[in-house]
Motif scaffolding. Sequence first.
Motif, PDB file in Angstrom:
ATOM      1  N   LEU A   1     -32.162 -68.728 -31.469  1.00 40.84           N
ATOM      2  CA  LEU A   1     -33.333 -69.556 -31.738  1.00 40.84           C
ATOM      3  C   LEU A   1     -34.561 -68.671 -31.989  1.00 40.84           C
ATOM      4  CD1 LEU A   1     -32.791 -72.394 -29.081  1.00 40.84           C
ATOM      5  CD2 LEU A   1     -31.960 -72.263 -31.441  1.00 40.84           C
TER       6      LEU A   1
ATOM      7  N   SER B   1     -37.891 -68.040 -27.403  1.00 45.67           N
ATOM      8  CA  SER B   1     -37.095 -69.102 -26.775  1.00 45.67           C
ATOM      9  C   SER B   1     -36.511 -68.669 -25.446  1.00 45.67           C
ATOM     10  CB  SER B   1     -35.973 -69.553 -27.723  1.00 45.67           C
ATOM     11  OG  SER B   1     -36.498 -70.141 -28.890  1.00 45.67           O
TER      12      SER B   1
ATOM     13  N   LEU C   1     -28.587 -80.045 -29.421  1.00 47.14           N
ATOM     14  CA  LEU C   1     -29.209 -79.208 -30.450  1.00 47.14           C
ATOM     15  C   LEU C   1     -29.237 -79.941 -31.794  1.00 47.14           C
ATOM     16  CD1 LEU C   1     -27.770 -75.650 -29.618  1.00 47.14           C
ATOM     17  CD2 LEU C   1     -30.188 -76.293 -29.667  1.00 47.14           C
ATOM     18  N   GLY C   2     -28.146 -80.635 -32.081  1.00 48.22           N
ATOM     19  CA  GLY C   2     -28.106 -81.422 -33.317  1.00 48.22           C
ATOM     20  C   GLY C   2     -29.110 -82.564 -33.306  1.00 48.22           C
TER      21      GLY C   2
ATOM     22  N   PHE D   1     -31.900 -82.830 -31.364  1.00 48.85           N
ATOM     23  CA  PHE D   1     -33.268 -82.311 -31.346  1.00 48.85           C
ATOM     24  C   PHE D   1     -33.674 -81.805 -32.724  1.00 48.85           C
ATOM     25  CE2 PHE D   1     -34.884 -81.521 -26.835  1.00 48.85           C
ATOM     26  CZ  PHE D   1     -34.136 -82.578 -26.314  1.00 48.85           C
ATOM     27  N   SER D   2     -32.732 -81.213 -33.450  1.00 50.14           N
ATOM     28  CA  SER D   2     -33.016 -80.733 -34.803  1.00 50.14           C
ATOM     29  C   SER D   2     -33.330 -81.897 -35.727  1.00 50.14           C
ATOM     30  CB  SER D   2     -31.825 -79.934 -35.327  1.00 50.14           C
ATOM     31  OG  SER D   2     -32.050 -79.510 -36.651  1.00 50.14           O
ATOM     32  N   THR D   3     -32.577 -82.982 -35.576  1.00 54.52           N
ATOM     33  CA  THR D   3     -32.757 -84.162 -36.430  1.00 54.52           C
ATOM     34  C   THR D   3     -34.110 -84.831 -36.206  1.00 54.52           C
ATOM     35  OG1 THR D   3     -30.370 -84.570 -36.436  1.00 54.52           O
ATOM     36  CG2 THR D   3     -31.797 -86.409 -37.059  1.00 54.52           C
TER      37      THR D   3
ATOM     38  N   ASN E   1     -36.701 -83.359 -34.868  1.00 51.53           N
ATOM     39  CA  ASN E   1     -37.749 -82.336 -34.956  1.00 51.53           C
ATOM     40  C   ASN E   1     -38.411 -82.035 -33.605  1.00 51.53           C
ATOM     41  OD1 ASN E   1     -39.084 -80.444 -36.557  1.00 51.53           O
ATOM     42  ND2 ASN E   1     -40.849 -81.789 -36.882  1.00 51.53           N
TER      43      ASN E   1
ATOM     44  N   LEU F   1     -35.999 -76.791 -30.187  1.00 54.17           N
ATOM     45  CA  LEU F   1     -34.569 -76.704 -29.903  1.00 54.17           C
ATOM     46  C   LEU F   1     -34.260 -76.165 -28.512  1.00 54.17           C
ATOM     47  CD1 LEU F   1     -33.201 -75.434 -33.331  1.00 54.17           C
ATOM     48  CD2 LEU F   1     -33.315 -77.773 -32.453  1.00 54.17           C
ATOM     49  N   HIS F   2     -35.116 -75.293 -27.967  1.00 53.09           N
ATOM     50  CA  HIS F   2     -34.813 -74.751 -26.641  1.00 53.09           C
ATOM     51  C   HIS F   2     -34.801 -75.847 -25.575  1.00 53.09           C
ATOM     52  CE1 HIS F   2     -39.209 -74.891 -26.611  1.00 53.09           C
ATOM     53  NE2 HIS F   2     -39.167 -74.795 -25.299  1.00 53.09           N
TER      54      HIS F   2
END
Length: 517
Positions: free
Chosen positions: A264, A268, A406-407, A409-411, A413, A416-417
């Motif tokens: 990351l 992070s 992680l997927g 949180f990425s979606t 926005n 990510l940590h």
Amino acid sequence: MPQSQKLLKSTAIVSVFTLLSRVLGLVRDVVLMNVFGASGLMDAFLVAFKIPNFLRRLFAEGAFAQTFVPVIADYQKKSNQNNFHDLQILISRVFGTLLLLLSVLTSVVMMFAPVVIGAFAMGFIHEPDKFATATTLLRLTFPYLLLITLTAFASSVLQSYQRFVIPTVTPILLNICFIIFAIWLSPYFAEPILALGYAVLLAGILQLGLQLLPLYQQNLLILPKVDFAHTGVRQILKGVLPAIFGVSVLQINLLINTSFASFLPTGSVSWLYTAERMSELPLGVIGVAIGTVILPHLSHNNNEQNFIKTLDWACWLVLLIGLPASLALIQISDILMLALFQHGRFGSHDALMSGFALQCMAGGILAFMLIKIFAPAFFAKHQGKIPVKAGIIAIVANAVSAVVLLGIFSTINLPLHGALALATTLSAWVNVAVLYYYLKKQQLFKFNPHSKKRMLQLCVANGVMLIALQIMITLFPTNASQIGKILAFLAICVGGMLVYAVGLFLAGFRSGSLKSD
């Protein structure tokens, strides 16, 4: 003196000195972040230090303590003037075996340090400077594992004789070394971050040396001798692997998360570390203290009813302190980081990123504490397979949750940590659920008849505290000086604790409500 009073007195002793150590540890972390910031070099040090520190918590404070204390308790039950020699032989043989195994492990890791860094922080491989610095630091810090494991061995012997002060004072030395090297000695190094590696090495030597006098006073400072055939040694070695998964799941999960975090954005690893340290403050002061104190009592206790009462007492003490700590940290995480860490090279963005990680991790504080209570119950009964099963399930849950979150949180926005911190929380509650299921199934634990009343009292007090905290947070002076912010934060903490205490009192809770006998 009733058992509950003895346990409370011992827990208080451990908690006071642990609190002192944790407060100094907080000062240490503030100093480190102010001096070095959430930088690539700091990330490199944290990875290099986390590897031996992870193994320390795995073997020294976790697995080894959980297996050695019940064994030495058995020897103490049989010990008298005629066979005290047997106890001395046990200590000698365990000491020698640990010394040999850890010396070999330390030598191998120092020789293959680049491979180890590559395995634990694969994301560093594509950043040559960070990778090289982490490798050098690992060679400086890894001998700490040998020194601190021998320290933990000596501490376990002392704790089995109800001598808790020296073992709980010992961690303070590491914090002092960090502060001295970071502030005053790091400028004299060509690469200042290397000063922290030497601080770790010196601290390990000092921590081991502190145990020697009290061991000598107990007539237990015995020359080491390797003997894998000794019954006690074999029993401990047999139990270490189960104990690793039983009581050190949190550390395994945090190391897995560090590996994820190495991929990351820079900082992070530092953000997660800062959140971990803040969440460990209540965990270390209360959860570890109670777990340390009750294990010898559970190991010596042959009466099933007293065993159950001891667990009930420990569980409610954890709920009394751990529940408000968990809820409050979720609520005040941002202002905590802004007040304590936003200074020097650690900017407001770093503080808010660390605060977000703490929000995601604080929900698991109560679960982490309960694990420290439930897992030792099985080791005291020599049923290590159950914590192993719970630990493996929790580790799998952490890895799967990390990937899924992680997927997500990425979606949406989100940083990510935070996904890694939340995965740790979910994993801890999975661990607690499995341990509780088996405790109930084997009739090793049950809440007493006053449980519903106590839980209602806790809910009322925590609800009032959260409302009061929310009101006080709106008054926090975000633009004040660091001293001003720290004073405001401390005022909010004190106010929250007072409101919680008053809420408990008005709900009918009294100090004598918790009894184990």
